[in-house]
Design a protein around this motif. Sequence first.
Motif, PDB file in Angstrom:
ATOM      1  N   UNK A  11      51.017  57.979  64.251  1.00 24.24           N
ATOM      2  CA  UNK A  11      50.179  59.165  64.129  1.00 24.24           C
ATOM      3  C   UNK A  11      50.294  60.084  65.338  1.00 24.24           C
ATOM      4  N   UNK A  12      50.235  59.502  66.528  1.00 28.58           N
ATOM      5  CA  UNK A  12      50.356  60.308  67.751  1.00 28.58           C
ATOM      6  C   UNK A  12      51.722  60.976  67.847  1.00 28.58           C
ATOM      7  N   UNK A  13      52.770  60.203  67.539  1.00 29.73           N
ATOM      8  CA  UNK A  13      54.126  60.741  67.615  1.00 29.73           C
ATOM      9  C   UNK A  13      54.315  61.904  66.653  1.00 29.73           C
ATOM     10  N   UNK A  14      53.908  61.723  65.400  1.00 33.26           N
ATOM     11  CA  UNK A  14      54.055  62.790  64.413  1.00 33.26           C
ATOM     12  C   UNK A  14      53.236  64.012  64.797  1.00 33.26           C
ATOM     13  N   UNK A  15      52.026  63.783  65.273  1.00 29.28           N
ATOM     14  CA  UNK A  15      51.153  64.887  65.650  1.00 29.28           C
ATOM     15  C   UNK A  15      51.787  65.728  66.766  1.00 29.28           C
ATOM     16  N   UNK A  16      52.303  65.061  67.795  1.00 27.26           N
ATOM     17  CA  UNK A  16      52.872  65.772  68.936  1.00 27.26           C
ATOM     18  C   UNK A  16      54.192  66.447  68.571  1.00 27.26           C
ATOM     19  N   UNK A  66      47.425  50.991  50.415  1.00 27.75           N
ATOM     20  CA  UNK A  66      46.451  51.799  51.131  1.00 27.75           C
ATOM     21  C   UNK A  66      47.112  52.953  51.867  1.00 27.75           C
ATOM     22  N   UNK A  67      46.326  53.699  52.634  1.00 19.77           N
ATOM     23  CA  UNK A  67      46.868  54.881  53.303  1.00 19.77           C
ATOM     24  C   UNK A  67      47.932  54.566  54.351  1.00 19.77           C
ATOM     25  N   UNK A  68      47.917  53.360  54.919  1.00 24.66           N
ATOM     26  CA  UNK A  68      48.890  53.026  55.955  1.00 24.66           C
ATOM     27  C   UNK A  68      50.264  52.699  55.391  1.00 24.66           C
ATOM     28  N   UNK A  69      50.391  52.706  54.058  1.00 21.64           N
ATOM     29  CA  UNK A  69      51.723  52.563  53.465  1.00 21.64           C
ATOM     30  C   UNK A  69      52.612  53.719  53.907  1.00 21.64           C
ATOM     31  N   UNK A  73      56.551  53.602  54.977  1.00 17.13           N
ATOM     32  CA  UNK A  73      57.529  54.445  54.295  1.00 17.13           C
ATOM     33  C   UNK A  73      58.295  55.333  55.277  1.00 17.13           C
ATOM     34  N   UNK A  74      57.606  55.865  56.274  1.00 21.19           N
ATOM     35  CA  UNK A  74      58.261  56.715  57.279  1.00 21.19           C
ATOM     36  C   UNK A  74      59.361  55.925  57.981  1.00 21.19           C
ATOM     37  N   UNK A  75      59.043  54.716  58.406  1.00 19.85           N
ATOM     38  CA  UNK A  75      60.040  53.909  59.120  1.00 19.85           C
ATOM     39  C   UNK A  75      61.145  53.438  58.181  1.00 19.85           C
TER      40      UNK A  75
END
Length: 131
Positions: A11-16, A66-69, A73-75
């Motif tokens: 989340x932090x990586x994508x946000x930044x 759940x939402x953390x799927x 999926x990103x990885x």
Amino acid sequence: FMEYAIALMTGLTLFIIGLSCTLRAKDWSAWLGTLRGKESFHALPIGAFEVAFCALLLSLHQVWSGPFVLVSLIWFLGIIEGTLYLLYPAALSKVIGLFMPNCLKILPVFGIIITALGGFILYQSWLIGAI
């Protein structure tokens, strides 16, 4: 617990990175243009890093509901992309070429989407108490 740490990092990586793409689109566009003009073998270290990094993170984040799927999926998609660049290095230039004519318009939109995705993952992390 490791799954939540990986989700928080994602989340932090994508946000930044999303903010960077939005606010520094001109710089990203210049870098992508330079990368596109290079020989195809320049894609090999990018692909190798992507496969290794994404495989490590996916191995530590085996969440398929759940939402953390989204994190898994990103990885998983990163492994596929990195494999593409390793097996067909010219693909990097072709992928970049798809966006280059409108790169300065596409990058800020991409950045907003990535920032929102990162924000969503961070919010979900906050809801479960990982932040």
